[in-house]
Design a protein around this motif. Structure first.
Motif, short mmCIF file in Angstrom:
data_model
loop_
_atom_site.label_atom_id
_atom_site.label_comp_id
_atom_site.label_asym_id
_atom_site.label_seq_id
_atom_site.Cartn_x
_atom_site.Cartn_y
_atom_site.Cartn_z
N SER A 11 13.67 -1.98 25.38
CA SER A 11 15.09 -2.16 25.68
C SER A 11 15.97 -1.49 24.62
CB SER A 11 15.44 -3.64 25.80
OG SER A 11 15.15 -4.33 24.58
N THR A 12 15.55 -1.55 23.35
CA THR A 12 16.32 -0.90 22.29
C THR A 12 16.23 0.61 22.40
OG1 THR A 12 15.98 -2.78 20.80
CG2 THR A 12 16.60 -0.69 19.79
N PHE A 13 15.03 1.11 22.72
CA PHE A 13 14.86 2.55 22.93
C PHE A 13 15.79 3.03 24.04
CE2 PHE A 13 12.63 5.94 25.36
CZ PHE A 13 12.67 6.95 24.40
N HIS A 14 15.84 2.30 25.13
CA HIS A 14 16.71 2.65 26.25
C HIS A 14 18.18 2.65 25.82
CE1 HIS A 14 19.06 1.99 29.94
NE2 HIS A 14 18.12 2.68 30.54
N SER A 15 18.56 1.65 25.03
CA SER A 15 19.93 1.54 24.57
C SER A 15 20.33 2.69 23.66
CB SER A 15 20.14 0.20 23.85
OG SER A 15 21.44 0.09 23.33
N ILE A 16 19.45 3.06 22.72
CA ILE A 16 19.75 4.15 21.79
C ILE A 16 19.91 5.47 22.53
CG2 ILE A 16 18.76 5.57 19.95
CD1 ILE A 16 17.53 3.01 18.79
N VAL A 17 19.00 5.74 23.46
CA VAL A 17 19.02 7.03 24.17
C VAL A 17 20.16 7.09 25.18
CG1 VAL A 17 17.72 8.54 25.72
CG2 VAL A 17 16.56 7.41 23.81
N SER A 18 20.29 6.07 26.02
CA SER A 18 21.32 6.10 27.06
C SER A 18 22.73 5.98 26.47
CB SER A 18 21.09 5.00 28.09
OG SER A 18 21.14 3.72 27.48
N GLY A 19 22.85 5.21 25.36
CA GLY A 19 24.15 5.06 24.71
C GLY A 19 24.43 6.12 23.68
N ARG A 20 23.42 6.93 23.36
CA ARG A 20 23.54 7.98 22.34
C ARG A 20 24.19 7.44 21.07
NH1 ARG A 20 22.53 13.15 23.58
NH2 ARG A 20 23.89 13.82 21.89
N PHE A 264 13.81 11.06 30.92
CA PHE A 264 14.84 10.13 30.46
C PHE A 264 15.61 10.73 29.29
CE2 PHE A 264 15.68 6.33 27.58
CZ PHE A 264 16.86 5.96 28.22
N LEU A 265 14.90 11.31 28.34
CA LEU A 265 15.54 11.93 27.18
C LEU A 265 16.40 13.13 27.61
CD1 LEU A 265 12.44 11.77 24.82
CD2 LEU A 265 14.65 10.72 24.30
N GLU A 266 15.87 13.97 28.48
CA GLU A 266 16.61 15.14 28.93
C GLU A 266 17.88 14.74 29.68
OE1 GLU A 266 13.90 17.39 31.28
OE2 GLU A 266 12.69 18.06 29.56
N ASN A 267 17.76 13.72 30.51
CA ASN A 267 18.93 13.28 31.28
C ASN A 267 20.07 12.78 30.40
OD1 ASN A 267 17.59 13.90 33.62
ND2 ASN A 267 17.30 11.79 34.31
N ASN A 268 19.75 12.40 29.17
CA ASN A 268 20.76 11.90 28.24
C ASN A 268 21.09 12.90 27.13
OD1 ASN A 268 21.45 8.87 28.87
ND2 ASN A 268 19.25 9.10 29.27
N ASP A 272 14.09 19.16 24.43
CA ASP A 272 12.92 19.67 23.68
C ASP A 272 12.36 18.63 22.70
OD1 ASP A 272 13.23 22.22 24.90
OD2 ASP A 272 14.81 22.69 23.45
N VAL A 273 12.31 17.38 23.14
CA VAL A 273 11.73 16.32 22.32
C VAL A 273 10.23 16.21 22.62
CG1 VAL A 273 11.77 13.86 21.77
CG2 VAL A 273 13.91 15.05 22.35
N ARG A 274 9.42 16.23 21.58
CA ARG A 274 7.98 16.05 21.75
C ARG A 274 7.68 14.57 22.02
NH1 ARG A 274 7.59 18.28 16.72
NH2 ARG A 274 6.13 16.67 16.03
N VAL A 275 7.00 14.30 23.11
CA VAL A 275 6.64 12.93 23.45
C VAL A 275 5.12 12.82 23.38
CG1 VAL A 275 6.71 11.11 25.20
CG2 VAL A 275 8.66 12.68 24.94
#
Length: 283
Positions: A11-20, A264-268, A272-275
Motif C-alpha cells: 500500500s505504501t509502494f502504491h501511494s509513493i508511486v501514484s502520488g509521486r 504501474f511505474l510507467e503509467n505514473n 526505465d525502472v529495473r524491476v
C-alpha cells in the motif's frame, strides 16, 4: 551517490508511486523505542560525568525535554542494501512488499531544491563515540547557560525565595520564557545528525534518511499508522535532471508479476525502472 532503498508494504509502494511523493514522518514516533531518546540519554551521561550539581542536571534535562517537545525531525528511512532479509521482515510486510531504489543523485538535487525547507540527506550514526561527539557541543552550550544563571536571574527572586504562590507562578513563567528563548537561539544550529542516531544494534541496516528539520505540528498532515496518529510532511518527487526511481525489488513473498509493476511505474511517469525479484529464499 549510489542507490538508497526504501522498504515498504504494497500500500505504501502504491501511494509513493501514484502520488509521486514521499511522506516524511515524525522520527520520534518510529518503531524504534529509543528513537528521540538518545540525545537525552547522552546529555544526562555527560552531565553526570561532569559531576554537575543536581539542580543544574535537572535544568539541563528540562531544556532538552523542551526542545524534544517543540522540535522534531521528520524523515523517511532508506538503506544502501536493497535485498536484506531483516529489512524485508521488519519493514516490508514480512517480505510481501517492495524495496524502492531511489537515485542518490536525485535525492541530493531534491534536497538542494528544498533547502529553504531544511531538507537534508543524512547518514545514520551508529557509533556511540561519534554520537557523543555530536551531542557534546549542544550539552556544553546548555550547561554554560544554566551555570551562568541566564534562565531567570536565579538570585533572591528564585523559586525557593518566593513568599507566595503567585510569586512562584510568576517566577516559573519567567523561567519557561527564558528556556524557550534559549531553545530558539540554539535550535537553528542543531545538526541534522541529531535526528539520525540509532543504537549500534541496527547497524546492519546501513541506514540513511531524508530529513526535514524543525517541522512545526501546525505545518504538517496526519496519518494513521497501526494504532497511532502520526504527523508527516509530504515531499513531492518533482521531475529533475536525474531520475527519481531507478530500481524496484519485489520481496521474496511478493506475488505481483514484474510486468505489472513495470506498467504501474510507467503509467505514473517513472520510466526505465529495473524491476527485479528478490534473490532471497524466505517463506
Amino acid at each position: 551517490m549510489g542507490l538508497f532503498y526504501h522498504y515498504c508494504v504494497p500500500s505504501t509502494f502504491h501511494s509513493i508511486v501514484s502520488g509521486r511523493s514521499l511522506w516524511l514522518s515524525s522520527l520520534s514516533m518510529s518503531n524504534d523505542s529509543m528513537e528521540g531518546k538518545l540525545v537525552s540519554n547522552i546529555v544526562s551521561t555527560l552531565a553526570k560525568d561532569d559531576k554537575v550539581e543536581a539542580k543544574v542536571l535537572e535544568e539541563i534535562k528540562t531544556i532538552v525535554g523542551f526542545y524534544e517537545y517543540v522540535a522534531d525531525g521528520f524523515g523517511i528511512c532508506l538503506s544502501v542494501e536493497g535485498d536484506l532479509l531483516s529489512q524485508w521482515r521488519g519493514y516490508a510486510g514480512d517480505a510481501t512488499g517492495f524495496s524502492i531504489g531511489f537515485n542518490g543523485l536525485y535525492l541530493a538535487q531534491l534536497a538542494e531544491q528544498q533547502k529553504d525547507a531544511n531538507i537534508v540527506v543524512q547518514r545514520v550514526i551508529y557509533d556511540k563515540q561519534q554520537q557523543v561527539d555530536l551531542v557534546k557541543p549542544l550539552y556544553e552550550t546548555i550547561k554554560k547557560r544554566v551555570e551562568s544563571g541566564p534562565l531567570g536571574e536565579q538570585d533572591e527572586t528564585s523559586a525557593e525565595a518566593t513568599e507566595s504562590f503567585g510569586q512562584a507562578l510568576a517566577y516559573e513563567e519567567k523561567l519557561n520564557k527564558a528556556r524557550v528563548n534559549l531553545i530558539q537561539r540554539f535550535g537553528p544550529t542543531i545538526p541534522p545528525s541529531l535526528f539520525a542516531m540509532k543504537s549500534s544494534a541496527f547497524a546492519e541496516e546501513k541506514e540513511w534518511r531524508v530529513i526535514s528539520l524543525g517541522v512545526a505540528l501546525g505545518n504538517c498532515s496526519f496519518r494513521v499508522s497501526g494504532n497511532k496518529i502520526v504527523p508527516y510532511r509530504s515531499l513531492a518527487l518533482d521531475d529533475l535532471t536525474q531520475p527519481a526511481i531507478v530500481k524496484v525489488i519485489l520481496g521474496p513473498k511478493n506475488p505481483t508479476p514484474k510486468r505489472v509493476v513495470e506498467r504501474f511505474l510507467e503509467n505514473n511517469g517513472f520510466k526505465d525502472v529495473r524491476v527485479e525479484q528478490s534473490t532471497l529464499t524466505y517463506r
